[in-house]
Write a protein that holds these residues in place. Structure first.
Motif, PDB file in Angstrom:
ATOM      1  N   VAL A  53      10.640  11.091  -4.134  1.00  0.00           N
ATOM      2  CA  VAL A  53       9.499  10.369  -4.694  1.00  0.00           C
ATOM      3  C   VAL A  53       9.460   8.966  -4.087  1.00  0.00           C
ATOM      4  O   VAL A  53      10.483   8.276  -4.060  1.00  0.00           O
ATOM      5  CB  VAL A  53       9.601  10.280  -6.230  1.00  0.00           C
ATOM      6  CG1 VAL A  53       8.461   9.454  -6.807  1.00  0.00           C
ATOM      7  CG2 VAL A  53       9.602  11.682  -6.835  1.00  0.00           C
ATOM      8  N   SER A  54       8.315   8.579  -3.614  1.00  0.00           N
ATOM      9  CA  SER A  54       8.200   7.244  -3.028  1.00  0.00           C
ATOM     10  C   SER A  54       7.270   6.384  -3.874  1.00  0.00           C
ATOM     11  O   SER A  54       6.417   6.900  -4.610  1.00  0.00           O
ATOM     12  CB  SER A  54       7.665   7.328  -1.602  1.00  0.00           C
ATOM     13  OG  SER A  54       6.298   7.728  -1.603  1.00  0.00           O
ATOM     14  N   GLN A  55       7.451   5.103  -3.754  1.00  0.00           N
ATOM     15  CA  GLN A  55       6.571   4.148  -4.429  1.00  0.00           C
ATOM     16  C   GLN A  55       6.162   3.087  -3.431  1.00  0.00           C
ATOM     17  O   GLN A  55       6.950   2.664  -2.580  1.00  0.00           O
ATOM     18  CB  GLN A  55       7.287   3.458  -5.603  1.00  0.00           C
ATOM     19  CG  GLN A  55       7.152   4.181  -6.922  1.00  0.00           C
ATOM     20  CD  GLN A  55       7.769   3.424  -8.071  1.00  0.00           C
ATOM     21  OE1 GLN A  55       8.810   3.839  -8.566  1.00  0.00           O
ATOM     22  NE2 GLN A  55       7.151   2.339  -8.492  1.00  0.00           N
ATOM     23  N   HIS A  56       4.930   2.627  -3.600  1.00  0.00           N
ATOM     24  CA  HIS A  56       4.431   1.577  -2.728  1.00  0.00           C
ATOM     25  C   HIS A  56       3.509   0.662  -3.496  1.00  0.00           C
ATOM     26  O   HIS A  56       2.650   1.149  -4.243  1.00  0.00           O
ATOM     27  CB  HIS A  56       3.673   2.198  -1.545  1.00  0.00           C
ATOM     28  CG  HIS A  56       3.102   1.179  -0.622  1.00  0.00           C
ATOM     29  ND1 HIS A  56       3.836   0.522   0.325  1.00  0.00           N
ATOM     30  CD2 HIS A  56       1.843   0.670  -0.544  1.00  0.00           C
ATOM     31  CE1 HIS A  56       3.076  -0.330   0.958  1.00  0.00           C
ATOM     32  NE2 HIS A  56       1.869  -0.262   0.467  1.00  0.00           N
ATOM     33  N   PRO A  57       3.651  -0.642  -3.392  1.00  0.00           N
ATOM     34  CA  PRO A  57       4.668  -1.323  -2.581  1.00  0.00           C
ATOM     35  C   PRO A  57       6.009  -1.386  -3.313  1.00  0.00           C
ATOM     36  O   PRO A  57       6.078  -1.075  -4.505  1.00  0.00           O
ATOM     37  CB  PRO A  57       4.063  -2.712  -2.412  1.00  0.00           C
ATOM     38  CG  PRO A  57       3.278  -2.915  -3.686  1.00  0.00           C
ATOM     39  CD  PRO A  57       2.735  -1.566  -4.044  1.00  0.00           C
ATOM     40  N   SER A  58       7.036  -1.813  -2.639  1.00  0.00           N
ATOM     41  CA  SER A  58       8.329  -1.959  -3.291  1.00  0.00           C
ATOM     42  C   SER A  58       8.419  -3.295  -4.019  1.00  0.00           C
ATOM     43  O   SER A  58       9.167  -3.445  -4.987  1.00  0.00           O
ATOM     44  CB  SER A  58       9.454  -1.870  -2.254  1.00  0.00           C
ATOM     45  OG  SER A  58       9.278  -2.877  -1.262  1.00  0.00           O
ATOM     46  N   ARG A  59       7.608  -4.237  -3.518  1.00  0.00           N
ATOM     47  CA  ARG A  59       7.642  -5.563  -4.123  1.00  0.00           C
ATOM     48  C   ARG A  59       6.259  -6.192  -3.957  1.00  0.00           C
ATOM     49  O   ARG A  59       5.640  -6.067  -2.900  1.00  0.00           O
ATOM     50  CB  ARG A  59       8.686  -6.423  -3.419  1.00  0.00           C
ATOM     51  CG  ARG A  59       8.961  -7.761  -4.023  1.00  0.00           C
ATOM     52  CD  ARG A  59      10.004  -8.492  -3.194  1.00  0.00           C
ATOM     53  NE  ARG A  59      11.287  -7.800  -3.241  1.00  0.00           N
ATOM     54  CZ  ARG A  59      12.252  -8.101  -4.087  1.00  0.00           C
ATOM     55  NH1 ARG A  59      12.093  -9.063  -4.961  1.00  0.00           N
ATOM     56  NH2 ARG A  59      13.394  -7.447  -4.045  1.00  0.00           N
ATOM     57  N   VAL A  60       5.769  -6.816  -5.009  1.00  0.00           N
ATOM     58  CA  VAL A  60       4.460  -7.471  -4.907  1.00  0.00           C
ATOM     59  C   VAL A  60       4.466  -8.734  -5.746  1.00  0.00           C
ATOM     60  O   VAL A  60       4.989  -8.751  -6.866  1.00  0.00           O
ATOM     61  CB  VAL A  60       3.311  -6.511  -5.319  1.00  0.00           C
ATOM     62  CG1 VAL A  60       3.502  -5.977  -6.727  1.00  0.00           C
ATOM     63  CG2 VAL A  60       1.963  -7.170  -5.172  1.00  0.00           C
ATOM     64  N   ILE A  61       3.900  -9.769  -5.160  1.00  0.00           N
ATOM     65  CA  ILE A  61       3.724 -11.045  -5.855  1.00  0.00           C
ATOM     66  C   ILE A  61       2.233 -11.330  -5.884  1.00  0.00           C
ATOM     67  O   ILE A  61       1.568 -11.275  -4.849  1.00  0.00           O
ATOM     68  CB  ILE A  61       4.469 -12.180  -5.137  1.00  0.00           C
ATOM     69  CG1 ILE A  61       5.963 -11.862  -5.062  1.00  0.00           C
ATOM     70  CG2 ILE A  61       4.249 -13.514  -5.870  1.00  0.00           C
ATOM     71  CD1 ILE A  61       6.754 -12.831  -4.200  1.00  0.00           C
TER      72      ILE A  61
ATOM     73  N   CYS B  36       2.544   6.102  -6.530  1.00  0.00           N
ATOM     74  CA  CYS B  36       3.733   6.942  -6.685  1.00  0.00           C
ATOM     75  C   CYS B  36       3.423   8.292  -6.055  1.00  0.00           C
ATOM     76  O   CYS B  36       2.448   8.949  -6.443  1.00  0.00           O
ATOM     77  CB  CYS B  36       4.051   7.112  -8.164  1.00  0.00           C
ATOM     78  SG  CYS B  36       5.443   8.229  -8.510  1.00  0.00           S
ATOM     79  N   ARG B  37       4.231   8.691  -5.085  1.00  0.00           N
ATOM     80  CA  ARG B  37       3.972   9.942  -4.370  1.00  0.00           C
ATOM     81  C   ARG B  37       5.187  10.857  -4.401  1.00  0.00           C
ATOM     82  O   ARG B  37       6.318  10.420  -4.202  1.00  0.00           O
ATOM     83  CB  ARG B  37       3.633   9.673  -2.904  1.00  0.00           C
ATOM     84  CG  ARG B  37       2.326   8.974  -2.659  1.00  0.00           C
ATOM     85  CD  ARG B  37       2.067   8.763  -1.180  1.00  0.00           C
ATOM     86  NE  ARG B  37       0.867   7.969  -0.963  1.00  0.00           N
ATOM     87  CZ  ARG B  37      -0.354   8.477  -0.865  1.00  0.00           C
ATOM     88  NH1 ARG B  37      -0.529   9.781  -0.955  1.00  0.00           N
ATOM     89  NH2 ARG B  37      -1.394   7.700  -0.668  1.00  0.00           N
TER      90      ARG B  37
END
Lengths: 115, 111
Positions: free
Chosen positions: A4-12, A23-24
Motif C-alpha cells: 500500500v502506498s501513500q502520497h505525499p509522504s509529507r506535506v506542509i 492511498c493506493r
C-alpha cells in the motif's frame, strides 16, 4: 505482494488550504480502505471506513465535511482535509483490506503540518 | 467499543535479552493483530491470531493468544537493535471490518 502506498509522504500547508492524500493498493484490489490518524506518541485512531463505490462511514467525532473521503476505484482512496488548521497537523495512515482476508496492510503514512 | 491495553508502555532492554509485551482486551477478541511501527512511519504487519490458544512464530518473534481470547503476548528472543520500534496490537470486532488498536509499547534495544 500486498503493498500500500501513500502520497505525499509529507506535506506542509498554510492554514485555510485543502490537502489531498492518496492511498493506493499497488498489487491487489481493496474493496475496503481505512483512514487512521495518529498524534505523537499515541496510538492510531480510526477516522473512517472507505468502501469502493459508496459513501465512507465516519467514526464518532470525525467531521465528514472536513475530512472528505473518496474511494472511486478498487485501488485508490483519497482523503481531503478541507480548510486545514494547525490542529489538523498529524500523521495520517491508510490501510487496505485485501478481499476476503482479514489482514489489513498499511501505507507508510503522510505527515501533515499546517502552519 | 473494544478497548485494548498494552503493557508495558515502554521497554528498554540490552541487546540479546528476551522480552514480552502484553495486550489485554476487555472483550473477546475476534482476530488479534500485531504490528510494528517505527516512529513516523507506517505499520508493518507481524502476525495475526484468531483461535484461542494459537501461537505463531516468525524469526525471533512469537505471539500467543490465550484460550479465552482476551489476552495476547508478543515475545522477542535475543533482542537486537533492529527490533526497536513501537509495537501495536490491534483487534477486530465481530461484524465490523476495522481494527481497534492498543496504546502501543515503545521498545528500545541498547547495543
Amino acid at each position: 505482494g500486498a503493498v500500500v502506498s501513500q502520497h505525499p509522504s509529507r506535506v506542509i500547508c498554510k492554514s485555510g488550504t485543502s490537502v489531498k492524500i492518496e492511498c493506493r493498493s499497488l498489487d491487489f484490489q481493496a474493496t475496503t480502505m481505512f483512514w487512521y490518524r495518529q498524534f505523537p506518541k499515541q496510538s492510531l485512531m480510526l477516522m473512517a471506513t472507505s468502501n469502493e463505490g459508496s459513501k465512507a462511514t465516519y467514526e464518532q467525532g470525525v467531521e465528514k465535511d472536513k475530512f472528505l473521503i473518496n474511494h472511486a476505484s478498487l485501488t485508490l482512496s483519497t482523503l481531503t482535509v478541507t480548510s486545514a488548521h494547525p490542529e489538523d497537523s498529524s500523521f495520517y495512515i491508510c490501510s487496505a483490506k485485501r478481499g476476503a482476508y482479514n489482514e489489513q496492510f498499511f501505507g507508510p503514512g503522510t505527515r501533515l503540518t499546517v502552519l | 467499543s473494544q478497548e485494548l491495553e498494552q503493557s508495558p508502555q515502554s521497554l528498554i532492554v540490552q541487546e540479546g535479552k528476551n522480552l514480552t509485551i502484553n495486550c489485554t482486551s476487555s472483550k473477546t477478541l475476534y482476530g488479534l493483530y500485531w504490528y510494528k511501527q517505527k516512529y513516523g512511519e507506517g505499520l508493518i504487519f507481524l502476525m495475526m491470531l484468531q483461535k484461542g490458544g494459537e501461537e505463531k512464530s516468525h524469526e525471533k518473534i512469537t505471539a500467543k493468544l490465550d484460550e479465552k481470547k482476551q489476552q495476547s503476548s508478543l515475545h522477542i528472543t535475543a533482542s537486537q537493535p533492529s527490533h526497536a520500534g513501537i509495537y501495536l496490537c490491534g483487534a477486530g470486532q465481530t461484524g465490523a471490518n476495522n481494527l481497534f488498536f492498543g496504546t502501543g509499547t515503545r521498545l528500545t534495544v541498547i547495543p
